[in-house]
Design a protein around this motif. Structure first.
Motif, PDB file in Angstrom:
ATOM      1  N   ALA A 178       0.828  -1.213   0.000  1.00  0.00           N
ATOM      2  CA  ALA A 178       0.000   0.000   0.000  1.00  0.00           C
ATOM      3  C   ALA A 178       0.858   1.258   0.000  1.00  0.00           C
ATOM      4  O   ALA A 178       0.572   2.217  -0.723  1.00  0.00           O
ATOM      5  CB  ALA A 178      -0.932  -0.009   1.209  1.00  0.00           C
ATOM      6  N   ASP A 179       1.918   1.254   0.807  1.00  0.00           N
ATOM      7  CA  ASP A 179       2.808   2.426   0.840  1.00  0.00           C
ATOM      8  C   ASP A 179       3.468   2.646  -0.515  1.00  0.00           C
ATOM      9  O   ASP A 179       3.580   3.791  -0.985  1.00  0.00           O
ATOM     10  CB  ASP A 179       3.878   2.248   1.921  1.00  0.00           C
ATOM     11  N   MET A 180       3.906   1.556  -1.152  1.00  0.00           N
ATOM     12  CA  MET A 180       4.547   1.682  -2.456  1.00  0.00           C
ATOM     13  C   MET A 180       3.551   2.163  -3.507  1.00  0.00           C
ATOM     14  O   MET A 180       3.895   2.959  -4.383  1.00  0.00           O
ATOM     15  CB  MET A 180       5.163   0.347  -2.868  1.00  0.00           C
ATOM     16  N   LEU A 181       2.318   1.678  -3.416  1.00  0.00           N
ATOM     17  CA  LEU A 181       1.301   2.118  -4.368  1.00  0.00           C
ATOM     18  C   LEU A 181       1.034   3.616  -4.183  1.00  0.00           C
ATOM     19  O   LEU A 181       0.902   4.355  -5.168  1.00  0.00           O
ATOM     20  CB  LEU A 181       0.015   1.330  -4.169  1.00  0.00           C
ATOM     21  N   ARG A 182       0.959   4.046  -2.943  1.00  0.00           N
ATOM     22  CA  ARG A 182       0.717   5.472  -2.681  1.00  0.00           C
ATOM     23  C   ARG A 182       1.810   6.322  -3.321  1.00  0.00           C
ATOM     24  O   ARG A 182       1.535   7.357  -3.941  1.00  0.00           O
ATOM     25  CB  ARG A 182       0.653   5.710  -1.175  1.00  0.00           C
ATOM     26  N   GLN A 183       3.054   5.892  -3.184  1.00  0.00           N
ATOM     27  CA  GLN A 183       4.173   6.643  -3.769  1.00  0.00           C
ATOM     28  C   GLN A 183       4.086   6.650  -5.294  1.00  0.00           C
ATOM     29  O   GLN A 183       4.353   7.674  -5.941  1.00  0.00           O
ATOM     30  CB  GLN A 183       5.510   6.029  -3.323  1.00  0.00           C
ATOM     31  N   THR A 184       3.674   5.530  -5.865  1.00  0.00           N
ATOM     32  CA  THR A 184       3.566   5.436  -7.328  1.00  0.00           C
ATOM     33  C   THR A 184       2.462   6.344  -7.860  1.00  0.00           C
ATOM     34  O   THR A 184       2.656   7.070  -8.846  1.00  0.00           O
ATOM     35  CB  THR A 184       3.297   3.979  -7.745  1.00  0.00           C
ATOM     36  N   LEU A 185       1.312   6.312  -7.217  1.00  0.00           N
ATOM     37  CA  LEU A 185       0.183   7.114  -7.691  1.00  0.00           C
ATOM     38  C   LEU A 185       0.427   8.606  -7.506  1.00  0.00           C
ATOM     39  O   LEU A 185      -0.187   9.437  -8.204  1.00  0.00           O
ATOM     40  CB  LEU A 185      -1.096   6.720  -6.945  1.00  0.00           C
ATOM     41  N   ALA A 186       1.315   8.947  -6.581  1.00  0.00           N
ATOM     42  CA  ALA A 186       1.592  10.360  -6.317  1.00  0.00           C
ATOM     43  C   ALA A 186       2.620  10.960  -7.276  1.00  0.00           C
ATOM     44  O   ALA A 186       2.839  12.174  -7.274  1.00  0.00           O
ATOM     45  CB  ALA A 186       2.067  10.532  -4.878  1.00  0.00           C
ATOM     46  N   LYS A 187       3.238  10.132  -8.098  1.00  0.00           N
ATOM     47  CA  LYS A 187       4.273  10.632  -9.007  1.00  0.00           C
ATOM     48  C   LYS A 187       3.671  11.575 -10.048  1.00  0.00           C
ATOM     49  O   LYS A 187       2.580  11.340 -10.567  1.00  0.00           O
ATOM     50  CB  LYS A 187       4.973   9.468  -9.708  1.00  0.00           C
ATOM     51  N   ARG A 188       4.416  12.605 -10.333  1.00  0.00           N
ATOM     52  CA  ARG A 188       3.965  13.558 -11.344  1.00  0.00           C
ATOM     53  C   ARG A 188       3.860  12.860 -12.701  1.00  0.00           C
ATOM     54  O   ARG A 188       4.750  12.130 -13.119  1.00  0.00           O
ATOM     55  CB  ARG A 188       4.951  14.723 -11.431  1.00  0.00           C
ATOM     56  N   GLY A 189       2.768  13.096 -13.374  1.00  0.00           N
ATOM     57  CA  GLY A 189       2.592  12.511 -14.701  1.00  0.00           C
ATOM     58  C   GLY A 189       1.898  11.161 -14.705  1.00  0.00           C
ATOM     59  O   GLY A 189       1.629  10.609 -15.779  1.00  0.00           O
ATOM     60  N   TYR A 190       1.611  10.608 -13.514  1.00  0.00           N
ATOM     61  CA  TYR A 190       0.926   9.316 -13.494  1.00  0.00           C
ATOM     62  C   TYR A 190      -0.474   9.461 -14.088  1.00  0.00           C
ATOM     63  O   TYR A 190      -1.227  10.369 -13.742  1.00  0.00           O
ATOM     64  CB  TYR A 190       0.808   8.779 -12.069  1.00  0.00           C
ATOM     65  N   LYS A 191      -0.837   8.559 -14.984  1.00  0.00           N
ATOM     66  CA  LYS A 191      -2.149   8.587 -15.633  1.00  0.00           C
ATOM     67  C   LYS A 191      -2.923   7.339 -15.212  1.00  0.00           C
ATOM     68  O   LYS A 191      -2.479   6.216 -15.442  1.00  0.00           O
ATOM     69  CB  LYS A 191      -2.003   8.641 -17.152  1.00  0.00           C
ATOM     70  N   PRO A 192      -4.081   7.521 -14.591  1.00  0.00           N
ATOM     71  CA  PRO A 192      -4.825   6.374 -14.060  1.00  0.00           C
ATOM     72  C   PRO A 192      -5.541   5.553 -15.123  1.00  0.00           C
ATOM     73  O   PRO A 192      -6.086   6.092 -16.089  1.00  0.00           O
ATOM     74  CB  PRO A 192      -5.840   7.042 -13.127  1.00  0.00           C
ATOM     75  N   ARG A 193      -5.490   4.262 -14.937  1.00  0.00           N
ATOM     76  CA  ARG A 193      -6.330   3.302 -15.634  1.00  0.00           C
ATOM     77  C   ARG A 193      -6.592   2.190 -14.639  1.00  0.00           C
ATOM     78  O   ARG A 193      -5.827   2.023 -13.687  1.00  0.00           O
ATOM     79  CB  ARG A 193      -5.653   2.753 -16.898  1.00  0.00           C
ATOM     80  N   PRO A 194      -7.662   1.419 -14.774  1.00  0.00           N
ATOM     81  CA  PRO A 194      -7.997   0.422 -13.755  1.00  0.00           C
ATOM     82  C   PRO A 194      -6.835  -0.512 -13.415  1.00  0.00           C
ATOM     83  O   PRO A 194      -6.148  -1.024 -14.304  1.00  0.00           O
ATOM     84  CB  PRO A 194      -9.159  -0.344 -14.398  1.00  0.00           C
ATOM     85  N   ILE A 195      -6.623  -0.704 -12.123  1.00  0.00           N
ATOM     86  CA  ILE A 195      -5.613  -1.637 -11.624  1.00  0.00           C
ATOM     87  C   ILE A 195      -6.295  -2.986 -11.428  1.00  0.00           C
ATOM     88  O   ILE A 195      -7.315  -3.085 -10.746  1.00  0.00           O
ATOM     89  CB  ILE A 195      -5.018  -1.155 -10.294  1.00  0.00           C
ATOM     90  N   ALA A 196      -5.724  -4.016 -11.996  1.00  0.00           N
ATOM     91  CA  ALA A 196      -6.280  -5.366 -11.852  1.00  0.00           C
ATOM     92  C   ALA A 196      -5.612  -6.072 -10.673  1.00  0.00           C
ATOM     93  O   ALA A 196      -4.384  -6.109 -10.572  1.00  0.00           O
ATOM     94  CB  ALA A 196      -6.049  -6.164 -13.134  1.00  0.00           C
TER      95      ALA A 196
END
Length: 365
Positions: A115-133
């Motif tokens: 969860a902590d690693m995911l939070r860091q990944t989603l917070a990165k500048r330029g991250y574009k969301p698409r559904p996570i499986a």
């Protein structure tokens, strides 16, 4: 199966042999040594599940496969205690110098920092969301989730970030997170697929020894529908001459519970899964082994018309062909038509995404 080898009860695989794909030394228990040890110490103890903590450098995996509908996934665990004999993820344990057989279902790895690693990944500048499986490799709701709660922690991050998620599982344990899932469903952020391969609990115990019973999985689908969660019934895999006769019954039962979509996937036997599955057939269905494998090879025919245990190629690996494949496909389509079911029509909303806070705090507002 070697005469000196005892049947392993309560597990899917019957051996812990190391893979030979990477030139690892073979492991084999010598029969005479086993007899002497048991004469002195008694029968060998039952296999116990061991969990090792893993701290990977990244948690979100990306792919460019043309055969699947998602481009990113999270696997909170390596290995799976459910022990499904057909699991296409078994060969991944060979990368760890472990057996795709018994090691895959007894030597598990948990990623508590997911969860902590995911939070860091989603917070990165330029991250574009698409559904996570979630549940694409090993089950996010296998038994050890009750202790580690990693899947729940990941869902909490996704809810906070308004990030869409899809879940695939063989477990009614998904209902333990129904509070989060309901909230995400209201925001069009989640869809859940539960896999049901048979309606026979005895057969299910042979194929998926530590997964919840078919009745529990179907009941979970019904509970999700009641909670207005987009729910999908996955008949995966369909095993010729073993479980294919249950397709119509599963579709009908799911439809009675209000499930509006279903799908099926033909059995796949990549790498070490094929010999493990053949050994399983030798023990449980020796009278049907030849028929099962003949049908499997017929739906995985190559360009020359010859059959094979598995097709690893893009564009064709998820599309079985031939007479048997056409028959399964026609039966499934007719069952869905009778039940008023179709393909998934839900669309998850990526527009609400907001980068999470990286200090560990969650808004949840």
């Amino acid at each position: 199966m070697a005469a000196s080898r005892d049947i392993v009860r309560g597990r899917g695989a019957q051996n812990g042999d190391a893979s030979t794909r990477f030139n690892l030394p073979a492991r084999e228990a010598d029969g005479d040594w086993r007899d002497e040890r048991e004469a002195i110490d008694g029968p060998a103890p039952k296999l116990r599940t061991e969990v090792t903590i893993e701290t990977p450098r990244s948690i979100l995996s990306f792919n460019q496969s043309p055969d699947i509908a998602f481009d990113r996934s999270i696997n909170a665990y390596r290995g799976c205690e459910h022990g499904c004999i057909y699991c296409f993820a078994r060969p991944t344990h060979a990368f760890l110098d472990l057996s795709p057989g018994l090691d895959f279902e007894t030597k598990l790895f948990a990623k508590p920092n997911a969860a902590d690693m995911l939070r860091q990944t989603l917070a990165k500048r330029g991250y574009k969301p698409r559904p996570i499986a979630m549940g694409t490799n090993t089950d996010p709701y296998q038994p050890i989730e009750e202790r580690y709660r990693i899947t729940r922690q990941v869902l909490e991050v996704c809810l906070d970030a308004r990030h869409p998620v899809t879940i695939t599982t063989k477990s009614d344990r998904v209902l333990s997170d129904l509070d989060l899932i309901e909230e995400m469903a209201r925001k069009r952020l989640i869809a859940v697929a539960i896999s049901v391969t048979s309606l026979d609990p005895h057969l299910s115990r042979l194929i998926e020894p530590r997964a919840p019973s078919p009745a529990k999985r179907l009941a979970a689908l019904g509970r999700l529908v009641e909670a207005s969660v987009p729910a999908h019934c996955s008949i995966a895999p369909v095993i010729p001459a073993i479980t294919d006769d249950a397709m119509e019954g599963i579709v009908a039962r799911a439809a009675e519970l209000g499930v509006r979509s279903a799908g099926w996937i033909a059995l796949r036997l990549p790498h070490e899964v094929a010999p493990l599955f053949r050994e399983w057939l030798d023990i449980h269905f020796p009278d049907r082994k030849d028929k099962v494998m003949s049908t499997v090879r017929s739906i995985r025919a190559d360009a020359t018309g010859g059959g094979k245990d598995n097709d690893p190629n893009f564009f064709s690996r998820m599309k079985p062909t031939g007479v048997w494949a056409d028959l399964f496909r026609a039966r499934f389509q007719l069952a869905c038509k009778r039940a008023g079911m179709g393909k998934p029509v839900y669309e998850l909303d990526c527009s609400q995404f907001r980068p999470p806070m990286t200090d560990g705090q969650m808004r949840l507002l």
